[in-house]
Design a protein around this motif. Structure first.
Motif, mmCIF file in Angstrom:
data_model
loop_
_atom_site.group_PDB
_atom_site.id
_atom_site.type_symbol
_atom_site.label_atom_id
_atom_site.label_comp_id
_atom_site.label_asym_id
_atom_site.label_seq_id
_atom_site.Cartn_x
_atom_site.Cartn_y
_atom_site.Cartn_z
ATOM 1 N N ILE A 79 -21.327 -15.828 55.625
ATOM 2 C CA ILE A 79 -21.949 -16.484 54.476
ATOM 3 C C ILE A 79 -22.008 -17.996 54.647
ATOM 4 O O ILE A 79 -23.054 -18.628 54.456
ATOM 5 N N ILE A 80 -20.877 -18.592 55.023
ATOM 6 C CA ILE A 80 -20.830 -20.045 55.183
ATOM 7 C C ILE A 80 -21.794 -20.500 56.265
ATOM 8 O O ILE A 80 -22.498 -21.512 56.120
ATOM 9 N N GLY A 81 -21.842 -19.761 57.380
ATOM 10 C CA GLY A 81 -22.744 -20.132 58.466
ATOM 11 C C GLY A 81 -24.196 -20.157 58.026
ATOM 12 O O GLY A 81 -24.934 -21.106 58.299
ATOM 13 N N ALA A 82 -24.617 -19.100 57.319
ATOM 14 C CA ALA A 82 -26.009 -19.009 56.882
ATOM 15 C C ALA A 82 -26.343 -20.069 55.833
ATOM 16 O O ALA A 82 -27.406 -20.701 55.879
ATOM 17 N N LEU A 83 -25.442 -20.283 54.886
ATOM 18 C CA LEU A 83 -25.683 -21.280 53.847
ATOM 19 C C LEU A 83 -25.728 -22.693 54.418
ATOM 20 O O LEU A 83 -26.551 -23.521 54.022
ATOM 21 N N ARG A 100 -35.638 -20.536 62.687
ATOM 22 C CA ARG A 100 -35.193 -19.226 63.181
ATOM 23 C C ARG A 100 -33.987 -19.372 64.111
ATOM 24 O O ARG A 100 -33.025 -18.609 64.016
ATOM 25 N N LEU A 101 -34.033 -20.348 64.988
ATOM 26 C CA LEU A 101 -32.912 -20.572 65.888
ATOM 27 C C LEU A 101 -31.692 -21.053 65.109
ATOM 28 O O LEU A 101 -30.548 -20.721 65.456
ATOM 29 N N LEU A 102 -31.912 -21.823 64.075
ATOM 30 C CA LEU A 102 -30.809 -22.316 63.246
ATOM 31 C C LEU A 102 -30.044 -21.148 62.613
ATOM 32 O O LEU A 102 -28.810 -21.094 62.654
ATOM 33 N N ILE A 103 -30.773 -20.183 62.043
ATOM 34 C CA ILE A 103 -30.133 -19.018 61.429
ATOM 35 C C ILE A 103 -29.513 -18.128 62.506
ATOM 36 O O ILE A 103 -28.419 -17.572 62.324
ATOM 37 N N ALA A 104 -30.184 -17.995 63.645
ATOM 38 C CA ALA A 104 -29.621 -17.223 64.756
ATOM 39 C C ALA A 104 -28.321 -17.853 65.247
ATOM 40 O O ALA A 104 -27.365 -17.150 65.590
ATOM 41 N N SER A 105 -28.267 -19.180 65.269
ATOM 42 C CA SER A 105 -27.050 -19.887 65.695
ATOM 43 C C SER A 105 -25.913 -19.632 64.716
ATOM 44 O O SER A 105 -24.759 -19.460 65.110
#
Length: 441
Positions: free
Chosen positions: A117-121, A136-141
């Protein structure tokens, strides 16, 4: 690297179906395998599927709550301000990708639910601050940090075998975390991934012209969840309760008091229930009034549809592979070609394959663990290393298994195929590293 990324993204964009369609296709595929390779009849396979369909209800609700409570907490003005300040640190797309990856890795090592959750937010917040960053790469990361969860403080396999009375105790006894999570071997893998994953993600940053940049305005949400207007001629007793800061403060402090008691008694033992409890009561306190909190919950629940409808299908899938004996057949096929030098490597690979059909770490250990432990005992190899091989195999192939990506995708507003191309690259490269560790160390 650019050729690999281009091929991987095109492959996933073209052939990766929606996660709901994927689990339906997997259900028919596994049903066919059960009919071909086991003695199960069509009626029995149907019974396995239907009988297991609701077996993940508790876990499904935990996942819904971790998505909702995490989102509610992050939607509070204070938390939004904190994330916004941290998101100002990177000055370029490359720095943004690295920072999101490191934050996600640290958070997932502490607790996988917290990390998802923290990563995605945090990634979503950075996308509003850093110009030109590939969304897209940001969310994948952010999701890539999940690769270390099995070797972290909330790893289900290692915590299970460290608990007295666990179902494999007769085979291996109680295995302390000093032999698993806090072993030198595990720290070597963790250190390697903490170095390798940010580098991989950084190398996947596209050129400015090729970046998938999203309009920051599309990511903004209205977090000004206002209380009932004070301009009303008269506030009823119910209105006063709904907008009572004192009531939220009291119930929030009650929850925090229990958490203090829990940690004093049990140490820093995080699990999904405790993380949800923490998020819930921090959210209540940060939103100040019950009505503001409930408005935030209403907004957050909209993102939980994928989890609610898809997890029962995965549970049915698990019912087929476990009750039919497919897992044992698959595990034994790897065991048959193993020796004392290659056993842990093949255990890792078999666990990575089983993960596509039994994506729950604890569930996978329940069906695959006894088979692998008995084989390890016969070969005279390390039992704790065998458990770690199953754990890391499960974590490794999660990079292209959308089961756990659903919360992050819901927060980001993306589809699985948008990030799984990057996940495939991460899985391939980290797979070589993790495999080498189990073969050589």
């Amino acid at each position: 690297m650019k050729l690999l990324i281009s091929f991987s993204n095109k492959l996933m964009q073209r052939y990766m179906p929606d996660p709901f369609l994927l689990v339906i296709l997997l259900t028919f595929f596994v049903s066919g395998l059960a009919l071909l390779f086991t003695k199960s009849t069509p009626i029995q396979v149907l019974e396995y599927w239907g009988g297991g369909f609701w077996s993940l209800l508790t876990f499904s609700m935990q996942m819904v709550l971790i998505l909702v409570t995490g989102h509610v907490m992050a939607s509070s003005p204070l938390f939004k301000k904190l994330m916004g300040s941290l998101a100002k640190l990177p000055k370029s797309p490359g720095q943004a990708i690295v920072l999101v990856t490191v934050v996600a890795l640290v958070a997932c090592w502490i607790n996988w639910g917290f990390g998802l959750i923290i990563g995605a937010l945090f990634a979503k917040e950075i996308a509003q601050k850093v110009k030109g960053v590939d969304y897209r790469l940001l969310i994948a990361s952010a999701y890539s940090g999940f690769i270390i969860w099995s070797g972290g403080l909330s790893g289900s396999v290692v915590l299970t075998i460290a608990t007295p009375g666990h179902f494999t105790e007769k085979l291996i006894g109680v295995v302390p975390t000093s032999e698993t999570i806090f072993s030198t071997f595990n720290f070597i893998i963790l250190a390697g991934l903490f170095l390798l994953v940010p580098i991989i993600n950084r190398l996947m940053v596209p050129s400015k012209d090729a970046a998938f940049v999203i309009d920051p305005e599309l990511l903004k949400e209205d977090h000004a969840l206002e209380a009932v207007s004070g301009e009303k001629a008269e506030l009823t007793p119910a209105d006063r309760l709904e907008n009572s800061q004192l009531l939220s403060l009291l119930v929030g402090l009650l929850g925090i008091s229990f958490l203090i008691y829990y940690f004093v008694k049990n140490g820093f033992a995080l699990n999904l229930d405790i993380v949800n409890f923490l998020f819930l009561f921090i959210g209540i306190l940060l939103h100040k009034t019950p009505m503001q909190f409930l408005k935030a919950v209403t907004e957050s629940v909209k993102n939980a549809s994928g989890i609610i409808i898809q997890f029962p299908f995965y549970a049915g899938l698990m019912g087929i592979v476990t009750s039919s004996g497919l897992v044992a057949i698959l595990a034994n096929s790897f065991i048959s070609i193993s020796n004392e030098h290659t056993f842990h490597l093949f255990t890792l690979w078999s666990a990575g394959l089983v993960n596509f059909f039994v994506p729950s770490g604890g569930g996978q250990w329940a069906v695959q663990g006894p088979v692998m432990l008995e084989a390890a005992q016969n070969l005279g190899v390390s039992m704790s290393r065998t458990a770690m091989a199953v754990a890391w195999g499960d974590a490794w192939t999660n990079m292209i298994q959308p089961f756990y990506a659903l919360p992050a995708l819901a927060i980001a507003g993306l589809k699985a195929k948008d990030i799984m191309g990057y996940g495939l690259v991460i899985m391939i490269i980290t797979g070589v590293f993790i495999s080498g560790a189990f073969l050589l160390l």
